[in-house]
Design a protein around this motif. Structure first.
Motif, PDB file in Angstrom:
ATOM      1  N   HIS A  29       0.831  -1.201   0.000  1.00 26.36           N
ATOM      2  CA  HIS A  29       0.000   0.000   0.000  1.00 26.36           C
ATOM      3  C   HIS A  29       0.868   1.255   0.000  1.00 26.36           C
ATOM      4  CE1 HIS A  29      -3.582  -2.444   0.795  1.00 26.36           C
ATOM      5  NE2 HIS A  29      -2.813  -3.133   1.635  1.00 26.36           N
ATOM      6  N   GLU A  30       0.314   2.361  -0.474  1.00 26.57           N
ATOM      7  CA  GLU A  30       1.007   3.643  -0.456  1.00 26.57           C
ATOM      8  C   GLU A  30       0.729   4.341   0.877  1.00 26.57           C
ATOM      9  OE1 GLU A  30       1.071   6.135  -4.078  1.00 26.57           O
ATOM     10  OE2 GLU A  30      -0.367   4.671  -4.858  1.00 26.57           O
ATOM     11  N   VAL A  31       1.784   4.839   1.499  1.00 29.64           N
ATOM     12  CA  VAL A  31       1.675   5.449   2.828  1.00 29.64           C
ATOM     13  C   VAL A  31       2.436   6.766   2.837  1.00 29.64           C
ATOM     14  CG1 VAL A  31       2.333   5.230   5.263  1.00 29.64           C
ATOM     15  CG2 VAL A  31       1.393   3.255   4.046  1.00 29.64           C
ATOM     16  N   VAL A  32       1.841   7.787   3.450  1.00 27.08           N
ATOM     17  CA  VAL A  32       2.516   9.056   3.712  1.00 27.08           C
ATOM     18  C   VAL A  32       2.211   9.463   5.148  1.00 27.08           C
ATOM     19  CG1 VAL A  32       2.541  11.542   3.213  1.00 27.08           C
ATOM     20  CG2 VAL A  32       2.585   9.897   1.340  1.00 27.08           C
ATOM     21  N   LEU A  33       3.227  10.004   5.840  1.00 22.82           N
ATOM     22  CA  LEU A  33       3.038  10.603   7.154  1.00 22.82           C
ATOM     23  C   LEU A  33       2.889  12.108   6.976  1.00 22.82           C
ATOM     24  CD1 LEU A  33       5.877   8.858   9.235  1.00 22.82           C
ATOM     25  CD2 LEU A  33       3.518   8.092   8.930  1.00 22.82           C
ATOM     26  N   ALA A  34       1.829  12.683   7.529  1.00 23.43           N
ATOM     27  CA  ALA A  34       1.641  14.132   7.495  1.00 23.43           C
ATOM     28  C   ALA A  34       1.767  14.674   8.909  1.00 23.43           C
ATOM     29  CB  ALA A  34       0.275  14.487   6.915  1.00 23.43           C
ATOM     30  N   CYS A  35       2.546  15.758   9.060  1.00 26.58           N
ATOM     31  CA  CYS A  35       2.802  16.296  10.391  1.00 26.58           C
ATOM     32  C   CYS A  35       3.232  17.746  10.279  1.00 26.58           C
ATOM     33  CB  CYS A  35       3.869  15.479  11.101  1.00 26.58           C
ATOM     34  SG  CYS A  35       5.479  15.508  10.272  1.00 26.58           S
ATOM     35  N   PRO A  36       3.193  18.502  11.374  1.00 22.30           N
ATOM     36  CA  PRO A  36       3.692  19.877  11.354  1.00 22.30           C
ATOM     37  C   PRO A  36       5.197  19.921  11.108  1.00 22.30           C
ATOM     38  CG  PRO A  36       2.240  19.517  13.236  1.00 22.30           C
ATOM     39  CD  PRO A  36       2.543  18.169  12.652  1.00 22.30           C
ATOM     40  N   PRO A  37       5.715  21.068  10.713  1.00 20.59           N
ATOM     41  CA  PRO A  37       7.136  21.158  10.318  1.00 20.59           C
ATOM     42  C   PRO A  37       8.119  20.693  11.381  1.00 20.59           C
ATOM     43  CG  PRO A  37       5.956  23.122   9.605  1.00 20.59           C
ATOM     44  CD  PRO A  37       4.992  22.333  10.433  1.00 20.59           C
ATOM     45  N   SER A  38       7.867  20.992  12.652  1.00 19.48           N
ATOM     46  CA  SER A  38       8.857  20.656  13.677  1.00 19.48           C
ATOM     47  C   SER A  38       9.009  19.159  13.876  1.00 19.48           C
ATOM     48  CB  SER A  38       8.504  21.320  15.009  1.00 19.48           C
ATOM     49  OG  SER A  38       7.275  20.834  15.506  1.00 19.48           O
ATOM     50  N   LEU A  39       8.005  18.374  13.496  1.00 20.03           N
ATOM     51  CA  LEU A  39       8.091  16.923  13.648  1.00 20.03           C
ATOM     52  C   LEU A  39       8.678  16.255  12.410  1.00 20.03           C
ATOM     53  CD1 LEU A  39       7.425  14.561  15.599  1.00 20.03           C
ATOM     54  CD2 LEU A  39       5.179  14.392  14.495  1.00 20.03           C
ATOM     55  N   ALA A  40       8.789  16.996  11.307  1.00 20.48           N
ATOM     56  CA  ALA A  40       9.219  16.383  10.048  1.00 20.48           C
ATOM     57  C   ALA A  40      10.580  15.700  10.128  1.00 20.48           C
ATOM     58  CB  ALA A  40       9.195  17.425   8.935  1.00 20.48           C
ATOM     59  N   PRO A  41      11.599  16.281  10.794  1.00 25.75           N
ATOM     60  CA  PRO A  41      12.876  15.560  10.869  1.00 25.75           C
ATOM     61  C   PRO A  41      12.762  14.211  11.577  1.00 25.75           C
ATOM     62  CG  PRO A  41      13.190  17.870  11.420  1.00 25.75           C
ATOM     63  CD  PRO A  41      11.705  17.636  11.372  1.00 25.75           C
ATOM     64  N   VAL A  42      11.986  14.161  12.675  1.00 22.06           N
ATOM     65  CA  VAL A  42      11.781  12.895  13.382  1.00 22.06           C
ATOM     66  C   VAL A  42      10.998  11.927  12.501  1.00 22.06           C
ATOM     67  CG1 VAL A  42      10.675  11.809  15.392  1.00 22.06           C
ATOM     68  CG2 VAL A  42      11.879  13.992  15.646  1.00 22.06           C
ATOM     69  N   ALA A  43       9.954  12.419  11.849  1.00 21.19           N
ATOM     70  CA  ALA A  43       9.156  11.567  10.974  1.00 21.19           C
ATOM     71  C   ALA A  43       9.991  11.036   9.815  1.00 21.19           C
ATOM     72  CB  ALA A  43       7.949  12.338  10.460  1.00 21.19           C
ATOM     73  N   GLY A  44      10.880  11.883   9.286  1.00 17.32           N
ATOM     74  CA  GLY A  44      11.713  11.454   8.168  1.00 17.32           C
ATOM     75  C   GLY A  44      12.640  10.315   8.528  1.00 17.32           C
ATOM     76  N   ARG A  45      13.064  10.260   9.790  1.00 16.67           N
ATOM     77  CA  ARG A  45      13.965   9.183  10.204  1.00 16.67           C
ATOM     78  C   ARG A  45      13.262   7.833  10.303  1.00 16.67           C
ATOM     79  NH1 ARG A  45      16.268  13.495  13.259  1.00 16.67           N
ATOM     80  NH2 ARG A  45      15.163  12.971  15.185  1.00 16.67           N
ATOM     81  N   THR A  46      11.939   7.803  10.178  1.00 11.01           N
ATOM     82  CA  THR A  46      11.236   6.517  10.155  1.00 11.01           C
ATOM     83  C   THR A  46      11.435   5.795   8.831  1.00 11.01           C
ATOM     84  OG1 THR A  46       9.146   7.371   9.247  1.00 11.01           O
ATOM     85  CG2 THR A  46       9.446   7.485  11.655  1.00 11.01           C
TER      86      THR A  46
END
Length: 372
Positions: A29-46
């Protein structure tokens, strides 16, 4: 199927959804995480694709006042007022992104109230993904008062109230609060962030090993003064071996035994197999990772959801609570002694672990809930 996972800017709200999102991606399946800018670096490390949406809202002063024991402001309309500016800051941009990307399902943590509003505006299903004990569910009676204006602004129709859409529940039944909806029960898969895997903790003697962790939320907003020091002093009084698992650069003072260890940025689930019990403030990530390790735990709660987690662990017989306000070394020492001396705590912790292990895969549960 396209699935949009949405979290506001706290890692502790994102982390429980990461294993579910990865399981679905690996299933094709296609998955995207959406989050505010300050969380993006942490989310990107997933390792998952990330979309920055909205703007950040600084809740640091409010959370610090919670941890310092401040009473709620009298001018609040509802207990959910804290989350209204967070939802407002995310909703418009999240709606624009979702219209472009066209998800089939929007998955969100229980306090990202912009997500179900956007799903309603688009006419797509939303799924509420718990991070543990469902402490926000009793607050559903305030959701219409808090968020009807947001729904009206988005043209989303009637406010979607918690429990009226599928709820993915990774909490073992013996720890969960009673609710009047039927949850989609799933196994808890720990994701405690990324870090370098240590080669193992140093060898230990006959003393029980205690893990102390201050989690992501409590660590971010401060550790409520001297609480960790009190825990360390209690452990020293009892002659325990100790491992401090931290996301920061804290270090032990020279008065502590040289065999004690500090582990920085090590995922908690990799540390606990060498331990006998755990002390933490009561955050869901720490609590459920400890449950999966089958260990008794002492909680020193600082904010409301931690109080709920601590109460449920005590109710299940798998832990003890020490009030953070006015806590003393003696109180913490007594709680540690009780957990070590009474085998019923270890037995209850083991029972919760088996309940958690018996639950089905989270990705499969989510697809079943939405008919995917």
């Amino acid at each position: 199927m396209r699935l949009l996972f949405v979290s506001w800017a706290w890692p502790s709200h994102l982390f429980p959804m990461v294993p579910t999102a990865w399981g679905l991606r690996l299933a094709g399946h296609e998955v995207v995480l959406a989050c505010p800018p300050s969380l993006a670096p942490v989310a990107g490390r997933t390792g998952l694709p990330v979309a920055r949406v909205g703007t950040d809202v600084d809740l640091t002063p409010r959370m610090k006042s919670f941890m310092d024991g401040a009473r709620p402001r009298r001018e609040r309309r509802t207990p959910l007022d804290l989350f209204v500016p967070v939802a407002d800051a995310m909703a418009g941009d999240l709606l624009r992104f979702a219209r472009d990307w066209r998800p089939d399902v929007i998955v969100h943590d229980p306090t990202t109230y912009a997500a179900p509003a956007v799903a309603a505006a688009l006419g797509v299903p939303s799924v509420r993904h718990l991070w543990g004990i469902d402490f926000t569910y009793p607050l559903r009676v305030f959701e219409e008062a808090a968020f009807t204006e947001l729904y009206d602004r988005l043209g989303a129709g009637a406010c979607v109230v918690s429990g009226s859409t599928p709820t993915l529940d990774p909490c073992p039944p013996g720890l969960q609060l009673p609710v009047d909806y039927t949850p989609v029960r799933t196994a808890y898969r720990p994701y405690n962030g990324t870090g370098v895997c240590e080669r193992g903790l140093r060898g230990r003697g006959d003393a029980p090993r205690l893990c102390v962790t201050w989690g992501t939320t409590s660590g971010k907003f401060g550790a409520a003064g001297s609480l960790p020091e009190l825990v360390f002093a209690a452990a020293a009084d009892l002659g325990l071996d100790l491992v401090f698992a931290t996301s920061g650069a804290e270090a032990f003072g020279p008065r502590y035994p040289p065999n004690w260890q500090t582990v920085v940025m090590q995922p908690l689930n990799l540390v606990l197999p060498d331990c006998d019990l755990v002390v933490h403030p009561g955050g869901s990530g720490s609590a459920l990772t400890t449950v999966l390790a089958g260990l008794p735990q002492v909680c020193l709660p600082l904010i409301p959801d931690q109080e709920t987690n601590a109460a449920q662990l005590v109710r299940a017989g798998a832990g003890a609570r020490v009030g953070a306000a006015g806590a003393s070394t003696g109180q913490i020492r007594d709680a540690l002694t009780e957990l070590l001396d009474d085998p019923s705590f270890a037995a209850a912790a083991a029972a919760l672990r088996e309940q958690s292990r018996a639950l089905p895969d989270p990705g499969a549960g989510l697809l079943a809930a939405v008919g995917g």
